[in-house]
Design a protein around this motif. Structure first.
Motif, short mmCIF file in Angstrom:
data_model
loop_
_atom_site.label_atom_id
_atom_site.label_comp_id
_atom_site.label_asym_id
_atom_site.label_seq_id
_atom_site.Cartn_x
_atom_site.Cartn_y
_atom_site.Cartn_z
N ASP A 224 0.84 -1.19 0.00
CA ASP A 224 0.00 0.00 0.00
C ASP A 224 0.88 1.25 0.00
OD1 ASP A 224 -2.22 -1.62 0.14
OD2 ASP A 224 -2.43 -1.45 2.32
N PHE A 225 0.40 2.30 -0.65
CA PHE A 225 1.16 3.56 -0.65
C PHE A 225 0.86 4.31 0.65
CE2 PHE A 225 1.34 2.60 -5.16
CZ PHE A 225 2.65 2.94 -5.47
N ASP A 226 1.30 3.70 1.73
CA ASP A 226 1.09 4.25 3.06
C ASP A 226 2.47 4.55 3.66
OD1 ASP A 226 0.40 4.88 5.64
OD2 ASP A 226 -0.10 2.83 6.23
N PHE A 227 2.70 5.80 3.99
CA PHE A 227 4.00 6.20 4.52
C PHE A 227 3.95 6.51 6.02
CE2 PHE A 227 4.27 6.91 0.00
CZ PHE A 227 5.52 6.41 -0.30
N THR A 228 2.92 5.97 6.68
CA THR A 228 2.82 6.12 8.12
C THR A 228 3.31 4.88 8.85
OG1 THR A 228 0.54 5.29 8.18
CG2 THR A 228 0.84 7.66 7.86
N SER A 229 3.56 3.81 8.11
CA SER A 229 4.04 2.56 8.71
C SER A 229 5.11 1.94 7.81
CB SER A 229 2.88 1.57 8.91
OG SER A 229 2.25 1.28 7.67
N SER A 230 5.68 0.82 8.24
CA SER A 230 6.79 0.20 7.50
C SER A 230 6.30 -0.60 6.30
CB SER A 230 7.61 -0.71 8.43
OG SER A 230 8.24 0.04 9.42
N THR A 231 5.78 0.09 5.31
CA THR A 231 5.36 -0.58 4.08
C THR A 231 6.58 -0.76 3.17
OG1 THR A 231 4.89 1.53 2.99
CG2 THR A 231 3.08 0.49 4.22
N PHE A 232 6.39 -1.53 2.11
CA PHE A 232 7.45 -1.76 1.12
C PHE A 232 7.97 -0.42 0.59
CE2 PHE A 232 8.85 -2.11 -3.25
CZ PHE A 232 9.68 -3.23 -3.24
N TRP A 233 7.05 0.46 0.22
CA TRP A 233 7.43 1.70 -0.43
C TRP A 233 8.12 2.67 0.54
CZ3 TRP A 233 7.54 0.82 -5.26
CH2 TRP A 233 6.59 -0.05 -5.83
N MET A 234 7.66 2.65 1.79
CA MET A 234 8.29 3.53 2.78
C MET A 234 9.75 3.14 2.99
SD MET A 234 9.51 4.33 5.92
CE MET A 234 9.18 2.87 6.90
N ILE A 235 10.00 1.83 3.17
CA ILE A 235 11.38 1.36 3.38
C ILE A 235 12.22 1.60 2.13
CG2 ILE A 235 12.83 -0.65 3.82
CD1 ILE A 235 11.40 0.27 6.27
N LEU A 236 11.65 1.43 0.95
CA LEU A 236 12.40 1.64 -0.30
C LEU A 236 12.82 3.10 -0.43
CD1 LEU A 236 13.40 0.25 -2.91
CD2 LEU A 236 11.28 1.02 -4.00
N VAL A 237 11.90 4.01 -0.18
CA VAL A 237 12.22 5.44 -0.27
C VAL A 237 13.24 5.82 0.79
CG1 VAL A 237 11.29 7.77 0.02
CG2 VAL A 237 10.01 6.07 -1.30
N TYR A 238 13.04 5.33 2.01
CA TYR A 238 14.00 5.62 3.08
C TYR A 238 15.37 5.07 2.72
CZ TYR A 238 16.62 4.83 7.36
OH TYR A 238 17.62 4.78 8.30
#
Length: 500
Positions: A224-238
């Motif tokens: 999910d494109f959710d950046f409030t928790s440790s989603t795939f996309w959040m970790i990738l961007v970080y």
């Protein structure tokens, strides 16, 4: 728990040999350049292994399995961003540092925006290194705590003192060569651990996959494109931003680029060290998952106090002590210890270099002699090593050292990657406009970091940061770049309008 005599002998011999090897470099006649960059004569394969070992250290060897044991493979997404970051580094940053020929990574910022930019970046780097060294010292204490039951604080202090001596005497050459040895031993040790777990399962290696799969342990996180928790996309961007910072502007890496014989060798070592980390980090995550399956099948082998989530980082050290053959346990603990010490000594060495170049030579003694410079390097190494012990003690008791390190590194980075990108990409941006970008960026970082605590219970909860803590570096970097770029263009347009 008593250490078998075989393991004790292996541990003592290995540690003594590594420390003696590192200290042996102190007997050479050295200049400050030799101490900080090895005189630019180190081979690319050794530098590459050192870059890899800097990534691995005890943070990867202990925290990654702990993270996988506690949750899933979401953290591995971090490694997927490394090739992109490495490509940017070899394309733009390595040639830049080889060209300006300064031992400090942050000298470039002074040439673009003025002395304030160099000082700001240096302070952010030093804070990040303190957090990193503290996390490593804490993770180094875990195997010994599991082995002997010794107090973690006592281990951190005694280890820290040993590292200070090692870092002060060794210099960058000792760091690189010991890292190269540790990298090889750590990979071999990890492969032994995986093999022991796989072939200890009653139904064979496939049972590890079966049990872990049923518990969804191989998940890379929500897509999910959710950046409030440790989603795939959040970790990738970080991961992309933090790895761009690592390879692009981290003093520890820049000194390695300058240690190579030429630019081609520096590029080769960067690719080698960065790409090697990807399969090895996958191996570490698999170890954590395999241990989960192992202790699901043999729950009686795991003490009750290690079955709670707060002890996830201690599970792998416990297995090393109780589950490996005699001799291998001592070697693995020694290699983890020595690798962690080498990594901390890297941070101590690079921090001392920054303090010498960006503060002492800049503001105190611009014409320092080699003897004075070496004295400063020794003194600042001692100070940074002592401060890292204090930070390591503060880590004691965290539920996941990996998550704590990620959060702190994201905050302390100060968005300096945005300042570098602003200097490289937007050539027309002035120091004043960059300063405005940094000011707004610091405010954004402060809001990201402090609003959940400061606004709770004040009736202003709607203004709290809801994004994941790790995105602090992303927001800080983007804010500095965008604000600096836009402010510069507004001033440019205003001047053009006035000319007409």
């Amino acid at each position: 728990m008593d250490l078998p005599i075989t393991d004790l002998v292996v541990f003592v011999v290995y540690m003594t040999a590594i420390i003696a090897f590192g200290v042996s470099f102190s007997f050479r006649k050295r200049t400050p350049k030799d101490y900080t960059t090895g005189g630019g004569r180190l081979p690319s394969w050794a530098i590459g292994m050192s870059i890899f070992a800097t990534f691995v250290s005890s943070i990867s060897f202990l925290a990654l399995p702990g993270n996988a044991y506690l949750s899933n493979w979401n953290g591995f997404v971090f490694s997927l961003s490394i090739p992109i970051a490495a490509w940017v580094a070899v394309k733009y940053f390595v040639p830049l540092y080889r060209k300006i020929k300064s031992e400090s990574a942050y000298y470039y910022l002074e040439t673009r925006f003025g002395p304030w930019a160099r000082t700001y970046a240096s302070i952010c780097y030093l804070l990040t290194q303190l957090a990193r060294m503290g996390a490593i010292l804490y993770l180094l204490a875990l195997p010994m705590n599991a082995l002997f039951g010794w107090d973690i604080s006592t281990i951190i202090i005694s280890t820290g003192v040993s590292v200070i001596i090692y870092a002060m005497l060794g210099g960058i050459e000792a760091v690189v060569w010991t890292d190269a040895i540790q990298g090889i031993v750590l990979i071999a040790g990890a492969l032994v651990c995986v093999s022991v777990v796989l072939f200890s399962m009653p139904e064979g290696p496939q049972q590890v996959i079966k049990v872990a799969n049923e518990a969804n342990k191989f998940s890379l996180g929500s897509f999910d494109f959710d950046f409030t928790s440790s989603t795939f996309w959040m970790i990738l961007v970080y991961g992309l931003f933090i790895n761009l910072q690592n390879f692009g502007i981290d003093q520890s890496y820049v000194q390695r680029y300058l240690s190579a014989k030429n630019e081609r060798e520096a590029v080769r070592s960067t690719w080698f060290g960065s790409l090697l980390y990807i399969p090895v980090s996958l191996l570490f995550f698999f170890i954590g998952t395999a241990l989960f399956s192992y202790y699901q099948v043999y729950p009686e082998l795991l003490p009750e106090d290690l079955k709670v989530g707060a002890s996830a980082d201690k599970v792998f050290p416990y297995f090393i002590v109780t589950g490996l053959p005699k001799g291998i346990t001592g070697l693995l603990i020694a290699s983890i210890f020595a690798a962690g010490m080498s990594t901390v000594s890297t941070s101590v060495n690079s921090s001392a270099t920054v303090l010498l170049s960006d503060f002492y030579k800049k503001y105190i003694n611009k014409s320092a002699s080699d003897k004075q410079a070496m004295g400063v390097l020794f003194l600042t190494s001692f100070v940074m090593g002592g401060a890292s012990i204090v930070v390591g003690l503060a880590f004691n008791g965290v539920s996941s050292a990996l998550d704590a390190w990620w959060a702190l590194s994201s905050i302390f980075s100060g968005g300096i990657l945005g300042l570098f990108l602003l200097g490289l990409i937007a050539k027309h941006v002035s120091g004043k406009m960059a300063g405005i970008g940094v000011l707004v960026g610091v405010l954004a970082i402060s809001w990201m970091s402090l609003s959940p605590w400061l606004l709770t219970g004040t009736g202003m909860e709607d203004y709290q940061n809801t994004l994941h803590t790790n995105l602090t570096i992303v927001l800080g970097t983007v804010t500095i770049f965008v604000v600096g770029f836009v402010a510069s263009n507004l001033v440019f347009l205003k001047l053009k309008t006035e000319e007409k």
